[in-house]
Scaffold this motif. Structure first.
Motif, PDB file in Angstrom:
ATOM      1  N   GLU A 198      52.101  52.954  54.825  1.00 15.39           N
ATOM      2  CA  GLU A 198      52.621  51.847  54.034  1.00 15.39           C
ATOM      3  C   GLU A 198      51.750  51.582  52.810  1.00 15.39           C
ATOM      4  OE1 GLU A 198      55.425  50.318  54.708  1.00 15.39           O
ATOM      5  OE2 GLU A 198      55.784  51.338  56.628  1.00 15.39           O
ATOM      6  N   VAL A 199      52.389  51.301  51.676  1.00 12.53           N
ATOM      7  CA  VAL A 199      51.679  50.982  50.434  1.00 12.53           C
ATOM      8  C   VAL A 199      52.018  49.551  50.047  1.00 12.53           C
ATOM      9  CG1 VAL A 199      51.338  51.552  48.001  1.00 12.53           C
ATOM     10  CG2 VAL A 199      51.725  53.383  49.668  1.00 12.53           C
ATOM     11  N   TYR A 200      50.988  48.749  49.788  1.00 13.69           N
ATOM     12  CA  TYR A 200      51.159  47.332  49.468  1.00 13.69           C
ATOM     13  C   TYR A 200      50.677  47.077  48.043  1.00 13.69           C
ATOM     14  CZ  TYR A 200      51.760  46.896  54.494  1.00 13.69           C
ATOM     15  OH  TYR A 200      52.221  47.034  55.776  1.00 13.69           O
ATOM     16  N   LEU A 201      51.577  46.612  47.203  1.00 12.24           N
ATOM     17  CA  LEU A 201      51.234  46.294  45.825  1.00 12.24           C
ATOM     18  C   LEU A 201      50.648  44.888  45.772  1.00 12.24           C
ATOM     19  CD1 LEU A 201      51.370  47.302  42.874  1.00 12.24           C
ATOM     20  CD2 LEU A 201      53.585  46.125  42.699  1.00 12.24           C
ATOM     21  N   LEU A 202      49.423  44.773  45.306  1.00 10.89           N
ATOM     22  CA  LEU A 202      48.755  43.480  45.234  1.00 10.89           C
ATOM     23  C   LEU A 202      49.241  42.688  44.032  1.00 10.89           C
ATOM     24  CD1 LEU A 202      45.068  44.523  46.084  1.00 10.89           C
ATOM     25  CD2 LEU A 202      46.858  43.735  47.657  1.00 10.89           C
ATOM     26  N   SER A 203      49.165  41.365  44.156  1.00 19.70           N
ATOM     27  CA  SER A 203      49.548  40.502  43.038  1.00 19.70           C
ATOM     28  C   SER A 203      48.556  40.674  41.896  1.00 19.70           C
ATOM     29  CB  SER A 203      49.554  39.042  43.489  1.00 19.70           C
ATOM     30  OG  SER A 203      48.226  38.614  43.779  1.00 19.70           O
ATOM     31  N   GLU A 204      48.937  40.197  40.733  1.00 16.86           N
ATOM     32  CA  GLU A 204      48.042  40.303  39.579  1.00 16.86           C
ATOM     33  C   GLU A 204      46.738  39.546  39.810  1.00 16.86           C
ATOM     34  OE1 GLU A 204      47.998  39.320  34.757  1.00 16.86           O
ATOM     35  OE2 GLU A 204      49.873  39.228  35.896  1.00 16.86           O
ATOM     36  N   SER A 205      46.832  38.373  40.446  1.00 13.27           N
ATOM     37  CA  SER A 205      45.628  37.579  40.708  1.00 13.27           C
ATOM     38  C   SER A 205      44.682  38.304  41.649  1.00 13.27           C
ATOM     39  CB  SER A 205      46.014  36.219  41.303  1.00 13.27           C
ATOM     40  OG  SER A 205      46.787  35.467  40.399  1.00 13.27           O
ATOM     41  N   THR A 206      45.239  38.873  42.720  1.00 15.76           N
ATOM     42  CA  THR A 206      44.398  39.592  43.686  1.00 15.76           C
ATOM     43  C   THR A 206      43.868  40.883  43.076  1.00 15.76           C
ATOM     44  OG1 THR A 206      45.592  38.635  45.549  1.00 15.76           O
ATOM     45  CG2 THR A 206      44.357  40.656  45.971  1.00 15.76           C
ATOM     46  N   SER A 207      44.686  41.563  42.292  1.00 17.20           N
ATOM     47  CA  SER A 207      44.230  42.779  41.608  1.00 17.20           C
ATOM     48  C   SER A 207      43.037  42.476  40.706  1.00 17.20           C
ATOM     49  CB  SER A 207      45.366  43.382  40.774  1.00 17.20           C
ATOM     50  OG  SER A 207      46.401  43.862  41.592  1.00 17.20           O
ATOM     51  N   THR A 208      43.092  41.343  40.021  1.00 16.65           N
ATOM     52  CA  THR A 208      41.987  40.947  39.144  1.00 16.65           C
ATOM     53  C   THR A 208      40.718  40.701  39.942  1.00 16.65           C
ATOM     54  OG1 THR A 208      43.509  39.946  37.549  1.00 16.65           O
ATOM     55  CG2 THR A 208      41.207  39.235  37.461  1.00 16.65           C
ATOM     56  N   ILE A 209      40.857  40.031  41.091  1.00 17.88           N
ATOM     57  CA  ILE A 209      39.697  39.760  41.948  1.00 17.88           C
ATOM     58  C   ILE A 209      39.109  41.059  42.486  1.00 17.88           C
ATOM     59  CG2 ILE A 209      38.999  38.776  44.165  1.00 17.88           C
ATOM     60  CD1 ILE A 209      39.208  36.644  42.104  1.00 17.88           C
ATOM     61  N   ILE A 210      39.970  41.967  42.929  1.00 17.47           N
ATOM     62  CA  ILE A 210      39.505  43.271  43.432  1.00 17.47           C
ATOM     63  C   ILE A 210      38.784  44.040  42.330  1.00 17.47           C
ATOM     64  CG2 ILE A 210      40.305  45.550  44.199  1.00 17.47           C
ATOM     65  CD1 ILE A 210      40.312  43.633  46.462  1.00 17.47           C
ATOM     66  N   HIS A 211      39.348  44.036  41.145  1.00 21.96           N
ATOM     67  CA  HIS A 211      38.725  44.742  40.022  1.00 21.96           C
ATOM     68  C   HIS A 211      37.346  44.168  39.713  1.00 21.96           C
ATOM     69  CE1 HIS A 211      38.787  47.323  36.471  1.00 21.96           C
ATOM     70  NE2 HIS A 211      38.311  46.306  35.774  1.00 21.96           N
ATOM     71  N   ARG A 212      37.255  42.849  39.730  1.00 25.95           N
ATOM     72  CA  ARG A 212      35.962  42.206  39.469  1.00 25.95           C
ATOM     73  C   ARG A 212      34.954  42.560  40.563  1.00 25.95           C
ATOM     74  NH1 ARG A 212      37.011  35.953  38.298  1.00 25.95           N
ATOM     75  NH2 ARG A 212      34.708  35.999  38.257  1.00 25.95           N
ATOM     76  N   TRP A 213      35.424  42.656  41.822  1.00 29.87           N
ATOM     77  CA  TRP A 213      34.524  43.034  42.919  1.00 29.87           C
ATOM     78  C   TRP A 213      33.997  44.454  42.719  1.00 29.87           C
ATOM     79  CZ3 TRP A 213      31.154  42.152  46.436  1.00 29.87           C
ATOM     80  CH2 TRP A 213      30.892  43.086  47.458  1.00 29.87           C
ATOM     81  N   PHE A 214      34.879  45.377  42.350  1.00 30.58           N
ATOM     82  CA  PHE A 214      34.436  46.751  42.109  1.00 30.58           C
ATOM     83  C   PHE A 214      33.421  46.805  40.971  1.00 30.58           C
ATOM     84  CE2 PHE A 214      38.497  48.575  44.121  1.00 30.58           C
ATOM     85  CZ  PHE A 214      37.811  48.973  45.263  1.00 30.58           C
ATOM     86  N   GLU A 215      33.685  46.061  39.919  1.00 35.58           N
ATOM     87  CA  GLU A 215      32.767  46.067  38.778  1.00 35.58           C
ATOM     88  C   GLU A 215      31.413  45.467  39.144  1.00 35.58           C
ATOM     89  OE1 GLU A 215      34.782  44.059  35.553  1.00 35.58           O
ATOM     90  OE2 GLU A 215      35.228  45.994  34.618  1.00 35.58           O
ATOM     91  N   LEU A 216      31.425  44.345  39.852  1.00 38.04           N
ATOM     92  CA  LEU A 216      30.185  43.662  40.190  1.00 38.04           C
ATOM     93  C   LEU A 216      29.385  44.418  41.243  1.00 38.04           C
ATOM     94  CD1 LEU A 216      28.447  41.103  39.790  1.00 38.04           C
ATOM     95  CD2 LEU A 216      29.749  40.055  41.660  1.00 38.04           C
TER      96      LEU A 216
END
Length: 321
Positions: A198-216
């Motif tokens: 199964e593939v789950y598309l994250l919301s824009e808000s959650t995608s932003t949080i995930i991206h910030r976590w990867f960067e930090l």
């Protein structure tokens, strides 16, 4: 693993232990009669169970060794006022173990005790306690309360959001690797999470949080979510389920909830959210990867379907198994 119970046959030793076990005991006493077959935590729980039973017998002025089936039934009935079935079952097993090691007949095998325990099993386990459902309001309040510029708070919000939008169990969250979380974005921030097939598309808000976590965090491979110490240092090993439990405990404290969030809260919340969107029970079951419709039906308040679904899987096993 089933323990090997060999009754004590040395009469002098047996009489000494009967005297000792007629009052409150220590952990070492329990290890002595069970020949250290039980782990520390299991033995400690059973010592507490036995001491509680001793206190009950003293208050009722009845013998604890050997105890009668009537005394045991009275004890069980008292326990039902405040204890769950699983705790009462462990209490009775502890009493049974002491009796069997000391060479007495097992009072829990009496027909009346068996009938009482089976009745309790049906009444106390017929309907599960519902987890507090996680909601969008909870998440928004947490983001307003926590400083998500800090690594731990950012990680915790990312965990809670991801579990909610993918209906993840704690173990599934801990097992996520960078390869399971894909950045699909070109012009906009868009991440997806793969769980099994199964593939789950994250919301824009959650995608932003995930991206910030990867960067930090600087995480580029291996586990997505890792420990963060008090200095903000990111660990290497994946989180364990206990760590995720603590995330929800801290979230509950931050929100001031009387009934705390748990590891099941994101799945309960996801089921309710999908139901509010008009999704069918079958669609909700598929989304959350539930093998049976019992739990999603329970979460969305369709208790009739939930009860019927559980009956399909429930077998009438003896209570003491």
């Amino acid at each position: 693993m089933r323990k090997k119970i060999v009754p004590i046959t040395d009469l002098d030793l047996k009489n000494q232990l009967i005297l000792k076990f007629s009052t409150a005991i220590e952990l070492s006493d329990f290890h002595q009669i069970t020949t250290n077959q039980y782990s520390h935590n299991s033995a400690l729980s059973m010592v507490n169970d036995w001491n509680d039973f001793i206190a009950f017998c003293i208050s009722k002025r009845v013998a604890a060794l050997p105890t009668s089936s009537t005394a045991l039934r009275l004890y069980i009935e008292r326990q039902t006022q405040s204890k769950r079935y699983s705790t009462i079952k462990r209490n009775v097993i502890s009493i049974s173990v002491v009796h069997r090691f000391l060479g007495f007949s097992d009072p829990s095998r009496h027909q009346q005790v068996q009938l009482l325990m089976r009745s309790l099993r049906l009444s106390k386990e017929s309907r599960p306690h519902s987890a507090t459902a996680l909601t969008h309001d909870h998440i928004n309040q947490l983001e307003a309360t926590w400083n998500i510029e800090q690594p731990k708070a950012l990680r915790d919000v990312a965990i809670i959001r991801t579990m909610f939008e993918c209906a993840l169990k704690r173990g599934q969250l801990c097992a996520l690797t960078v390869g399971d979380v894909k950045n699909n974005g070109q012009d906009t921030m868009s991440y997806s999470v793969t769980i099994g097939n199964e593939v789950y598309l994250l919301s824009e808000s959650t995608s932003t949080i995930i991206h910030r976590w990867f960067e930090l965090s600087g995480v580029v491979d291996g586990p997505v979510f890792r420990s963060v110490d008090r200095h903000g240092n990111i660990g290497i090993e994946p989180l364990d389920v206990s760590s995720v439990y603590r995330v929800f405990r801290l979230a509950s404290q931050a929100l001031g909830l009387q009934i705390h969030l748990s590891g099941q809260s994101p799945r309960a919340g996801a089921a309710k959210e999908l139901s509010a969107q008009g999704k069918s029970l079958k669609e909700i079951q598929q989304f959350g990867r539930w093998l049976s419709p019992a739990m999603p039906a329970h979460y969305i308040g369709n208790q009739h379907i939930a009860d019927n679904a559980r009956l399909t899987f429930k077998s009438m096993k003896p209570w003491l198994t």
